[in-house]
Design an enzyme around this catalytic site. Structure first.
Site, PDB file in Angstrom:
ATOM      1  CE  LYS A 248      -2.649  63.189 -12.650  1.00 51.21           C
ATOM      2  NZ  LYS A 248      -2.461  64.211 -11.597  1.00 51.21           N
TER       3      LYS A 248
ATOM      4  N   GLY B  76       6.382  61.570  -2.989  1.00 54.38           N
ATOM      5  CA  GLY B  76       5.799  60.796  -4.071  1.00 54.38           C
ATOM      6  C   GLY B  76       6.674  60.759  -5.301  1.00 54.38           C
TER       7      GLY B  76
END
Length: 339
Positions: free
Chosen positions: A69, A129
């Site tokens: 991403k 994360g």
């Protein structure tokens, strides 16, 4: 090198699809088949293949998932303000040879939280994360009025706290958003955090959607917390992506309908009972009605052990096997769709 070049030539012919490193867990093909009338492919690429794929630009529109991403951004002619602020792109549209990037994960995650009627206003939010989705979660939490937002990583680095520090200095967090792949198929049964050490948590949101309920979500529900996996987020962000792909709106009611149907279809049924209680009979009837494949774990045990069940009983402590319950699992068969 020749075979790799040949593979890239094949995948660059794809017009719509999802690009990622490992996609065996993905539901995206099924979702897009329900949302729009085009062929949508799952395209697994290495880092080297990703470069050539985006240099070729031989696609109409592509979704991007972990771990790419952020890696795709240098190949884009322009990205929208939301994606730029987040620093991650999950949707790329080819407009006359120029690639435009968007982040529809933002709207997907926001929709997921709103669907559960949870307010983040004034809340302390822990985001698990350090990938592109964590930046998205920060942007969503900030837009929804969170008082304090802390990102959590396994490794100590600027802008993050470690999991040990989470328990020590932010144990009073009220909302958890998991953006790690921890607990995702096939590595199920693990959770990124121990909820016993976070007594103030009120709600847990997990970007993991396969399994439908990760261990983290199950742990949260056992404690009576609001908790939901990432399937609705996935469907919602896909709907926003489709709007970019074909420049046509998707109704919220359609998103809800697709989510409900997909959730029902992806659920497995496990029948547990004593021998001769009718599990096999019921299971085979459910197989016909629900169009799911039927798996008898006795067959799996025999195949693994290379022995029949009676032979296993003869060699294994009878008291161990007296506690064994036969499980019969109905697993959704592979879905084949054409647009």
């Amino acid at each position: 090198i020749g075979s790799s070049d040949s593979r890239i030539e094949r995948v660059t012919m794809k017009k719509y699809g999802l690009v990622g490193k490992k996609l065996t867990h993905s539901f995206s093909k099924d979702i897009h088949a329900r949302l729009a009338d085009y062929e949508y492919d799952l395209i697994e690429l290495t880092e080297e293949e990703l470069v050539r794929f985006f240099e070729a630009k031989d696609f109409t529109a592509i979704n991007v998932t972990i771990p790419y991403k952020e890696a795709v951004i240098p190949y884009l002619h322009q990205i929208d303000d939301a994606a730029r602020a987040i620093g991650a792109v999950n949707t790329v549209v080819n407009k006359g040879g120029k690639l435009y990037g968007y982040n529809t994960d933002f709207y997907g995650l926001k929709s997921l939280i709103e669907r559960e009627n949870i307010s983040l206003n004034g809340k302390k939010v822990a985001i698990l994360g350090s990938g592109g989705t964590s930046n998205t979660a920060v942007a969503v939490a900030d837009s929804m009025g969170a008082e304090t937002i802390k990102k959590v990583s396994r490794n100590k680095k600027e802008g993050y706290i470690t999991y040990e520090e989470l328990y020590e200095v932010f144990s009073d967090c009220e909302i958890i958003i998991n953006t790690t792949p921890c607990g995702m198929f096939p590595n199920i049964g693990t959770a990124a955090v121990d909820l016993d050490k976070l007594p103030k948590v009120e709600a847990v949101f997990d970007a993991v959607y396969n399994p439908l309920k990760s261990k983290l979500i199950c742990d949260a529900k056992e404690r009576g917390l609001v908790a939901t996996g990432g399937l609705y987020m996935l469907v919602s962000q896909a709907a926003y992506a489709v709007e970019k792909f074909i420049d046509s709106p998707v109704n919220d009611s359609e998103v809800e309908k697709i989510f409900n149907n997909l959730y029902k279809n992806k659920m497995n049924i496990v029948l547990i009972g004593m021998p001769a209680s009718g599990k096999t009979t019921v299971g085979k009837e459910l197989q016909k009605v629900l169009n799911k494949s039927f798996v008898d774990t006795d067959d799996l045990i025999e195949k693994y052990a290379q022995k029949t069940i009676p032979e296993i009983f003869a060699f294994v402590d009878i008291y161990f096997f007296s506690a064994r319950l036969s499980l019969f699992i109905l697993i959704e068969p592979p879905t084949t769709r054409t647009s």
